[in-house]
Design an enzyme around this catalytic site. Structure first.
Site, mmCIF file in Angstrom:
data_model
loop_
_atom_site.group_PDB
_atom_site.id
_atom_site.type_symbol
_atom_site.label_atom_id
_atom_site.label_comp_id
_atom_site.label_asym_id
_atom_site.label_seq_id
_atom_site.Cartn_x
_atom_site.Cartn_y
_atom_site.Cartn_z
ATOM 1 N N ARG A 120 5.633 -0.383 -4.564
ATOM 2 C CA ARG A 120 5.380 -1.170 -3.420
ATOM 3 C C ARG A 120 4.266 -2.100 -3.636
ATOM 4 O O ARG A 120 4.207 -3.288 -2.700
ATOM 5 C CB ARG A 120 4.725 -0.149 -2.249
ATOM 6 C CG ARG A 120 5.700 0.855 -1.950
ATOM 7 C CD ARG A 120 4.973 2.038 -0.962
ATOM 8 N NE ARG A 120 4.585 1.538 0.200
ATOM 9 C CZ ARG A 120 5.453 1.687 1.433
ATOM 10 N NH1 ARG A 120 6.722 2.011 1.332
ATOM 11 N NH2 ARG A 120 5.117 1.095 2.468
ATOM 12 N N HIS A 180 17.681 -37.392 -4.117
ATOM 13 C CA HIS A 180 16.650 -37.675 -2.923
ATOM 14 C C HIS A 180 15.453 -36.984 -3.488
ATOM 15 O O HIS A 180 14.569 -36.429 -2.389
ATOM 16 C CB HIS A 180 17.103 -37.182 -1.835
ATOM 17 C CG HIS A 180 18.516 -37.778 -1.325
ATOM 18 N ND1 HIS A 180 18.663 -39.005 -0.777
ATOM 19 C CD2 HIS A 180 19.874 -37.243 -1.313
ATOM 20 C CE1 HIS A 180 19.920 -39.177 -0.250
ATOM 21 N NE2 HIS A 180 20.396 -38.051 -0.845
ATOM 22 N N TRP A 186 -3.158 -2.714 -1.533
ATOM 23 C CA TRP A 186 -2.835 -3.924 -1.660
ATOM 24 C C TRP A 186 -3.967 -4.864 -0.775
ATOM 25 O O TRP A 186 -3.927 -4.673 0.294
ATOM 26 C CB TRP A 186 -1.530 -4.218 -1.329
ATOM 27 C CG TRP A 186 -0.890 -5.641 -1.678
ATOM 28 C CD1 TRP A 186 -0.230 -6.045 -2.661
ATOM 29 C CD2 TRP A 186 -0.729 -6.633 -0.954
ATOM 30 N NE1 TRP A 186 0.339 -7.143 -2.704
ATOM 31 C CE2 TRP A 186 -0.105 -7.786 -1.565
ATOM 32 C CE3 TRP A 186 -0.985 -7.087 0.377
ATOM 33 C CZ2 TRP A 186 0.166 -9.120 -1.247
ATOM 34 C CZ3 TRP A 186 -1.059 -8.464 0.949
ATOM 35 C CH2 TRP A 186 -0.372 -9.446 -0.145
ATOM 36 N N ASN A 234 -2.918 2.075 5.341
ATOM 37 C CA ASN A 234 -1.890 0.923 5.074
ATOM 38 C C ASN A 234 -1.834 0.240 6.301
ATOM 39 O O ASN A 234 -1.659 0.654 7.492
ATOM 40 C CB ASN A 234 -0.505 1.431 4.711
ATOM 41 C CG ASN A 234 0.416 0.508 4.397
ATOM 42 O OD1 ASN A 234 0.092 -0.776 4.381
ATOM 43 N ND2 ASN A 234 1.756 0.798 4.365
ATOM 44 N N GLY A 235 -2.240 -1.160 6.319
ATOM 45 C CA GLY A 235 -2.065 -2.154 7.519
ATOM 46 C C GLY A 235 -3.244 -2.983 7.686
ATOM 47 O O GLY A 235 -4.137 -2.827 6.743
ATOM 48 N N GLU A 237 17.865 -18.347 -4.278
ATOM 49 C CA GLU A 237 17.564 -16.988 -4.513
ATOM 50 C C GLU A 237 17.245 -16.820 -6.109
ATOM 51 O O GLU A 237 16.320 -16.298 -6.466
ATOM 52 C CB GLU A 237 18.797 -16.013 -4.100
ATOM 53 C CG GLU A 237 18.423 -14.774 -4.723
ATOM 54 C CD GLU A 237 17.602 -13.907 -4.119
ATOM 55 O OE1 GLU A 237 17.018 -12.874 -4.648
ATOM 56 O OE2 GLU A 237 16.996 -14.393 -3.212
ATOM 57 N N LYS A 248 6.490 -4.611 -2.196
ATOM 58 C CA LYS A 248 8.096 -4.481 -2.033
ATOM 59 C C LYS A 248 8.275 -4.306 -0.536
ATOM 60 O O LYS A 248 9.327 -4.745 -0.002
ATOM 61 C CB LYS A 248 8.450 -2.758 -2.534
ATOM 62 C CG LYS A 248 10.002 -2.411 -2.265
ATOM 63 C CD LYS A 248 10.882 -3.739 -3.044
ATOM 64 C CE LYS A 248 12.343 -3.112 -3.132
ATOM 65 N NZ LYS A 248 13.034 -4.299 -3.616
ATOM 66 N N GLU A 283 8.960 -15.095 -8.802
ATOM 67 C CA GLU A 283 8.587 -13.653 -8.348
ATOM 68 C C GLU A 283 8.178 -12.860 -9.702
ATOM 69 O O GLU A 283 7.079 -12.410 -9.866
ATOM 70 C CB GLU A 283 9.823 -12.733 -7.576
ATOM 71 C CG GLU A 283 9.905 -13.088 -6.245
ATOM 72 C CD GLU A 283 10.718 -12.437 -5.600
ATOM 73 O OE1 GLU A 283 10.527 -11.779 -4.566
ATOM 74 O OE2 GLU A 283 11.962 -11.969 -6.189
ATOM 75 N N CYS A 306 0.840 -0.955 0.080
ATOM 76 C CA CYS A 306 -0.100 0.003 -0.110
ATOM 77 C C CYS A 306 1.002 1.149 0.056
ATOM 78 O O CYS A 306 2.015 1.217 0.440
ATOM 79 C CB CYS A 306 -1.050 -0.116 1.229
ATOM 80 S SG CYS A 306 -2.203 -1.146 1.382
ATOM 81 N N LYS A 312 13.887 -15.555 -7.764
ATOM 82 C CA LYS A 312 13.719 -14.567 -8.737
ATOM 83 C C LYS A 312 12.848 -14.832 -9.853
ATOM 84 O O LYS A 312 11.805 -14.065 -10.376
ATOM 85 C CB LYS A 312 14.940 -14.036 -9.085
ATOM 86 C CG LYS A 312 15.701 -13.152 -8.447
ATOM 87 C CD LYS A 312 15.319 -11.948 -7.971
ATOM 88 C CE LYS A 312 15.585 -11.081 -6.636
ATOM 89 N NZ LYS A 312 14.782 -11.795 -5.698
#
Length: 617
Positions: free
Chosen positions: A27, A513, A75, A101-102, A490, A612, A497, A2, A494
């Site tokens: 964000r 395995h 968001w 926001n929250g 990582e 973000k 995402e 947000c 990426k």
């Protein structure tokens, strides 16, 4: 997560708010809205599901109509993305407007109370509950001042929030508050700005006040800024800080996307992170956050690293670094799990918290728990004056500069740089690293920015060509050993995402395995295979993959012959010490994800469903 923008002053509030919302698009969001206090005192609201461009399409008639306004990018948490759930929200009487926001955790209880008192709701959001709670207090006590009503309401809610509120009967006033979510107030000449971070107002003023936890502020041109504690209403003198951000840092600079720009900024961001700290000619590492607490760190019985997402991957590499060089036991925890599993923490522990934004809600909650148990908490973050920077006992900033792309790139390698400096410094201090090894390591670390630059200059076109071959892939496997196992994790993150291709990272030895069952001629496997470490074991892994017709994309050192001979595609990076190889290997992994995502038509800088700065749990 947000974004909030507010303005009061002499400029066109519409332009300030809309441009500010564009600055906060990084964000992550799914809807946007704006509210203006018009010249005749009415509140004009426009909001919509979608992007800021969609908001502009329905609101451009509001240009030059107001000098005070607020905007929001949402968001979704409570309620699906929709026009009705978008912010701003109005109270039942239409006089009070809020952006938030929250999360208000006890919204349902409050909503039930308000419904029983005949309040009606047009959305599914917790935010609409809060704005009507403010009205409730003003209806209950007609002489109540607007800022005081906001304070009353905030004392009744549980959760995390940053809010900005205006009232039709109190023209010219912005009331803002924060608990858990960041909020900054920009102070100009005859104007004030409000935003989730400083980027919306950086070209207008270099002075800002960052609201502390549990503080609220009433802002007006007539009375200035009045800061109070939400709980006790105690007056607080504003601490004005000079912004270190500049406009050029948050523009694309000719690149197609912020992510690509930030990938190519890594030689500079790594160098900036080492600047003034790594002094090779003097043979020292100079870090105030470490030096001032050296004994506490070196005498720790255990170091616990807490982080989320990409920062957690950096923490895994940090575990390898600290245990190898400083010989202190290290555990790496997901911050989102840490506080809920009743962890064993003592005053002899050191907790290292890693966060790009410095506002990650899960990491903040874990820090608070660690401090309650008496642990010493050291923070690593990229944002000056962020919540984590202020709440920890000590710390180190990564000097990566603003990272606008949602998928972290330069912040990750800057975190690895800080962790390398910490591990080498502690190892040298406690005697586990002799002078020769210490000098070898810092000399090699000093060379990393140039090697990163060489990688970027040499592999970009090759990676772009390789990416074009796998645009339609549905799965990827990433493999690495030792230090490069977290780098594989990582790399897989990426790709997930930004391209929305399913990908998994594994220790190469674990392939047998389970994951080996997935390998066939349609499965691309990215394998990190530098000559250092367990190179012979990696060769065996590649042989096993090729025996099952898997498509191998190998990251190898220049001059490699064995893996290169078997791989379908190779990407060369310079040789370096094993401990620094994840930094170099991450560069082509970032580029591979970027070019695949671009070819698939994905929104690289703003991937779907992601934010973000994750400021709710």
């Amino acid at each position: 997560m947000c974004g909030i923008v507010g303005y009061t002053g002499f400029r066109d509030a519409y332009e300030i708010v809309i441009n500010g919302l564009r600055r906060l698009e990084y964000r992550g969001y799914d809807s946007a809205g704006i509210i203006l206090e018009s010249q005749n005192g009415d509140l004009e609201v426009k909001k919509t599901k979608g992007k800021v461009d969609d908001l502009v399409a329905i609101s451009k008639g509001l240009k030059e109509t107001a000098k005070l306004g607020m905007g929001h990018t949402r968001w979704a948490t409570h309620g699906v993305p929709s026009d009705s759930n978008s912010h701003p929200h109005l109270s039942n009487n239409g006089k009070i407007a809020i952006v938030h926001n929250g999360i208000i955790e006890n919204y349902d209880t409050i909503k039930t109370m308000l419904v029983n008192k005949d309040y009606e709701f047009k959305s599914e959001t917790d935010t609409e509950v809060l704005v009507n709670l403010i009205q409730y207090f003003m209806d209950k006590e007609p002489t109540l001042d607007f800022p005081e009503a906001v304070r009353y309401a905030l004392n009744e809610v549980y959760g995390a929030y940053a809010v900005s509120v205006i009232h039709e009967d109190f023209p010219g006033q912005l009331v803002v508050a924060r608990l858990g979510s960041p909020l900054a107030v920009g102070i100009g000449e005859n104007e004030y700005f409000v935003a989730s971070d400083a980027s919306p107002f950086v070209e207008f003023t270099k002075e800002a006040v960052y609201l502390e936890e549990g503080h609220m502020a009433t802002i007006s041109l007539e009375s200035g800024i009045d800061i109070r504690t939400i709980k006790e209403n105690a007056k607080i003198e504003p601490a004005i800080q000079e912004l270190r951000l500049n406009l050029e840092q948050i523009e694309k600079g000719g690149y197609d996307h912020f992510m690509l720009k930030e990938i190519f900024e890594q030689p500079k961001s790594i160098q900036d992170t080492m600047r003034g700290r790594l002094l090779v000619d003097e043979g020292i590492i100079k870090m105030a956050g470490i030096w001032d607490h050296l004994e506490r760190l070196t005498n720790a019985e255990r170091i616990i690293i807490i982080a989320c997402g990409t920062s957690w991957h950096a923490g895994l590499i940090g575990e390898y670094l600290i245990e190898e060089f400083a010989r202190v036991p290290v555990e790496v925890e997901y911050a989102s799990e840490f506080r809920y599993r009743n962890p064993i923490i003592s005053s002899k522990d050191v907790v290292i918290a890693i966060s790009q934004s410095g506002e990650t809600a899960d990491t903040m909650a874990a820090i608070k728990l660690a401090k309650e148990k008496g642990a010493f908490v050291f923070g690593i973050c990229n944002v000056v004056d962020s919540s984590i920077a202020r709440y920890t006992d000590a710390g180190a900033y990564t000097h990566a500069g603003p990272e606008i792309g949602v998928a972290s790139t330069k912040a990750f390698t800057a975190q690895l740089t800080i962790l390398s400096l910490i591990a080498i410094k502690l190892g040298n201090h406690n005697g586990n690293l002799g002078k020769a090894d210490f000098m070898r390591l810092i000399t090699e670390l000093d060379a990393i920015p140039k090697k990163v630059e060489d990688v970027l200059n040499s592999v970009d076109e090759n990676v772009k060509a390789i990416a074009s071959k796998f645009v339609d892939a549905t799965n990827f496997l990433y493999l690495g050993r030792g230090y490069n196992f977290p780098a594989a994790l990582e790399g897989a993150l990426k790709l997930k995402e930004i391209s929305y291709i399913h990908a998994e990272g594994y220790p190469a030895a674990e392939m047998k395995h389970g994951p080996i069952a997935l390998i066939d001629e349609n499965m691309p496997i990215v394998i990190i295979a530098p000559k250092v470490g367990h190179y012979d074991k990696i060769v065996s892994n590649v042989q096993e993959i090729k025996a099952r017709k898997g498509k191998v994309i190998a990251i190898v050192n220049k001059g490699d012959t064995q893996v290169s001979a078997m791989a379908d595609y190779i990407i060369e990076i310079p040789e370096t010490s094993e401990c620094f190889s994840p930094i170099l290997a991450s560069i082509p992994l970032q580029l591979l994800s970027y070019y695949i995502a671009v070819a698939r038509g994905a929104n690289v800088d703003q991937p779907r469903n992601l934010a973000k700065s994750v400021t709710v749990e």
